[in-house]
Design a protein around this motif. Structure first.
Motif, PDB file in Angstrom:
ATOM      1  N   TYR A 142       4.683  -2.326   0.417  1.00 56.66           N
ATOM      2  CA  TYR A 142       4.414  -1.224   1.340  1.00 56.66           C
ATOM      3  C   TYR A 142       5.229  -1.369   2.629  1.00 56.66           C
ATOM      4  O   TYR A 142       5.800  -0.398   3.131  1.00 56.66           O
ATOM      5  CB  TYR A 142       2.922  -1.166   1.687  1.00 56.66           C
TER       6      TYR A 142
ATOM      7  N   GLY B  24       8.277   2.861   7.911  1.00 50.62           N
ATOM      8  CA  GLY B  24       7.077   3.218   8.651  1.00 50.62           C
ATOM      9  C   GLY B  24       6.550   4.574   8.265  1.00 50.62           C
ATOM     10  O   GLY B  24       6.619   4.996   7.114  1.00 50.62           O
ATOM     11  N   PHE B  25       6.057   5.324   9.276  1.00 47.17           N
ATOM     12  CA  PHE B  25       5.381   6.581   9.025  1.00 47.17           C
ATOM     13  C   PHE B  25       6.076   7.701   9.782  1.00 47.17           C
ATOM     14  O   PHE B  25       6.947   7.476  10.614  1.00 47.17           O
ATOM     15  CB  PHE B  25       3.913   6.499   9.462  1.00 47.17           C
TER      16      PHE B  25
ATOM     17  N   ASN C  89       5.223   9.523  12.240  1.00 50.13           N
ATOM     18  CA  ASN C  89       5.142   9.477  13.699  1.00 50.13           C
ATOM     19  C   ASN C  89       5.630   8.160  14.293  1.00 50.13           C
ATOM     20  O   ASN C  89       5.622   7.987  15.506  1.00 50.13           O
ATOM     21  CB  ASN C  89       3.694   9.720  14.147  1.00 50.13           C
ATOM     22  N   ASP C  90       6.039   7.244  13.430  1.00 46.43           N
ATOM     23  CA  ASP C  90       6.459   5.935  13.936  1.00 46.43           C
ATOM     24  C   ASP C  90       7.522   5.341  13.022  1.00 46.43           C
ATOM     25  O   ASP C  90       7.350   4.274  12.444  1.00 46.43           O
ATOM     26  CB  ASP C  90       5.238   4.995  14.025  1.00 46.43           C
TER      27      ASP C  90
ATOM     28  N   ASN D 176       4.065  -5.561  12.039  1.00 53.88           N
ATOM     29  CA  ASN D 176       3.100  -4.872  12.905  1.00 53.88           C
ATOM     30  C   ASN D 176       2.573  -3.586  12.278  1.00 53.88           C
ATOM     31  O   ASN D 176       1.587  -3.007  12.756  1.00 53.88           O
ATOM     32  CB  ASN D 176       3.735  -4.554  14.262  1.00 53.88           C
ATOM     33  N   LEU D 177       3.235  -3.135  11.192  1.00 60.43           N
ATOM     34  CA  LEU D 177       2.763  -1.950  10.481  1.00 60.43           C
ATOM     35  C   LEU D 177       1.705  -2.296   9.430  1.00 60.43           C
ATOM     36  O   LEU D 177       1.155  -1.413   8.785  1.00 60.43           O
ATOM     37  CB  LEU D 177       3.946  -1.243   9.807  1.00 60.43           C
TER      38      LEU D 177
ATOM     39  N   PRO E 185      -1.478  -3.228   9.622  1.00 57.75           N
ATOM     40  CA  PRO E 185      -2.817  -2.625   9.741  1.00 57.75           C
ATOM     41  C   PRO E 185      -2.909  -1.232   9.132  1.00 57.75           C
ATOM     42  O   PRO E 185      -3.956  -0.876   8.575  1.00 57.75           O
ATOM     43  CB  PRO E 185      -3.047  -2.583  11.255  1.00 57.75           C
ATOM     44  N   PHE E 186      -1.850  -0.444   9.231  1.00 52.33           N
ATOM     45  CA  PHE E 186      -1.902   0.901   8.641  1.00 52.33           C
ATOM     46  C   PHE E 186      -2.195   0.810   7.151  1.00 52.33           C
ATOM     47  O   PHE E 186      -3.082   1.494   6.626  1.00 52.33           O
ATOM     48  CB  PHE E 186      -0.578   1.623   8.871  1.00 52.33           C
ATOM     49  N   TRP E 187      -1.441  -0.042   6.447  1.00 54.41           N
ATOM     50  CA  TRP E 187      -1.606  -0.143   4.992  1.00 54.41           C
ATOM     51  C   TRP E 187      -2.931  -0.800   4.622  1.00 54.41           C
ATOM     52  O   TRP E 187      -3.530  -0.476   3.587  1.00 54.41           O
ATOM     53  CB  TRP E 187      -0.437  -0.928   4.401  1.00 54.41           C
TER      54      TRP E 187
ATOM     55  N   PHE F 120      -5.825  -0.642   6.424  1.00 54.04           N
ATOM     56  CA  PHE F 120      -6.962   0.212   6.759  1.00 54.04           C
ATOM     57  C   PHE F 120      -6.935   1.565   6.050  1.00 54.04           C
ATOM     58  O   PHE F 120      -7.968   2.227   5.955  1.00 54.04           O
ATOM     59  CB  PHE F 120      -7.018   0.446   8.274  1.00 54.04           C
ATOM     60  N   TYR F 121      -5.766   1.985   5.572  1.00 57.42           N
ATOM     61  CA  TYR F 121      -5.644   3.330   5.002  1.00 57.42           C
ATOM     62  C   TYR F 121      -6.059   3.305   3.537  1.00 57.42           C
ATOM     63  O   TYR F 121      -5.239   3.401   2.638  1.00 57.42           O
ATOM     64  CB  TYR F 121      -4.214   3.838   5.162  1.00 57.42           C
TER      65      TYR F 121
END
Length: 295
Positions: A21, A51-52, A54-55, A63-64, A66-68, A70-71
């Motif tokens: 990811y 990334g995404f 918006n980022d 640092n990305l 947490p997105f993967w 928590f999502y």
């Protein structure tokens, strides 16, 4: 009682999943559609983001994570989904559909799920990495007569004006694995040999391009350069990849995220633990992660 439906679930070491990811390439939409005046080197150097929406970033970044983590709508949710759907799940580790193992795995699945088995003559195709150009392709290349004069005068001047015209001929740079059934592969017709990269065109545009030798020749020359720049950039992007060591170091330094990830994984693999514990024991990177959590 209605019997449970059969389901196939591809699973993998969760730490390797997180690595995938984080290293996932996103295509810069500014270069999804181009014309012949766009500088090929500029495209190759700027088309990949990480990334995404918006980022978006130039390189993968732990640092990305947490997105993967928590999502859950997208990731680490297999047991929750299976329980909701009430299916009889057959698990296949991703390592079994990688490289030379792929063909035999698909044959076995064909027998179990009663679909047509792969053909022996296609065996080599199953050994290939089909996502190598993810993010780079597909690219739509819009051909217009006016751009020939611009190129003659100014070279690659990144002039997007012709993209607003209606009398465009559209060709697509893609891979043979993603070639749509209603498209024509004109790679050979353009005297190109690009490995797994192909040039696709629909029937209407094919007739238009066949009657414009000058435009076809310019397109062929352009694609040859663009494909070479993509190959060069592919090597650069591969050197940016995050490895498991980076991920474990990040989790070790971020206890709260590490603890949430542990709980998330346990929920994700609950059904696998109950039915395929040996598969989990084989997950090398996950077992390294467990040592960080004292479990």
């Amino acid at each position: 009682m209605i019997p449970k439906s059969k389901a196939l679930s591809l699973i993998s070491d969760p730490i390797n999943m997180l690595k995938t990811y984080l290293n996932n390439k996103t295509q810069n939409k500014n270069f999804k559609t181009i014309n012949l005046t766009y500088n090929p080197k500029m495209i190759a150097q700027n088309i990949i983001k990480y990334g995404f929406i918006n980022d978006l970033q130039e390189s993968p970044n732990t640092n990305l994570a947490p997105f993967w983590i928590f999502y859950r709508f997208m990731t680490f949710h297999d047991s929750l989904l299976e329980n909701h759907l009430k299916v009889d799940t057959h698990y296949v580790d991703v390592s079994q559909i990688t490289g030379r193992k792929t063909f035999n795995t698909i044959k076995a699945l064909a027998e179990k799920f009663k679909f047509n088995p792969p053909k022996e003559q296609d065996k080599n195709e199953f050994c290939k990495k089909i996502s190598i150009y993810n993010g780079f392709l597909p690219i739509n290349i819009m051909l217009h007569q006016n751009d020939l004069e611009l190129i003659k005068q100014y070279g690659f001047c990144n002039n997007s004006n012709s993209l607003n015209n209606k009398d465009l001929i559209c060709i697509q740079l893609t891979t043979k694995f993603e070639l749509q059934a209603d498209m024509i592969d004109i790679t050979n017709a353009l005297s190109l040999n690009l490995g797994d990269i192909v040039i696709a065109i629909d029937h209407n545009n094919y007739n238009l391009l066949a009657n414009n030798v000058l435009l076809a020749t310019q397109a062929s020359n352009y694609i040859r350069i663009l494909a070479r720049e993509i190959e060069n950039q592919l090597d650069i992007e591969n050197k940016k990849r995050i490895d498991v060591k980076h991920i474990l170091e990040y989790l070790k330094s971020n206890k709260e995220i590490k603890d949430v990830f542990y709980k998330t994984i346990k929920s994700h693999i609950k059904n696998i633990e109950n039915t395929q514990p040996k598969m989990i024991d084989s997950w090398k990177e996950y077992n390294k992660f467990l040592k960080l959590t004292s479990h």
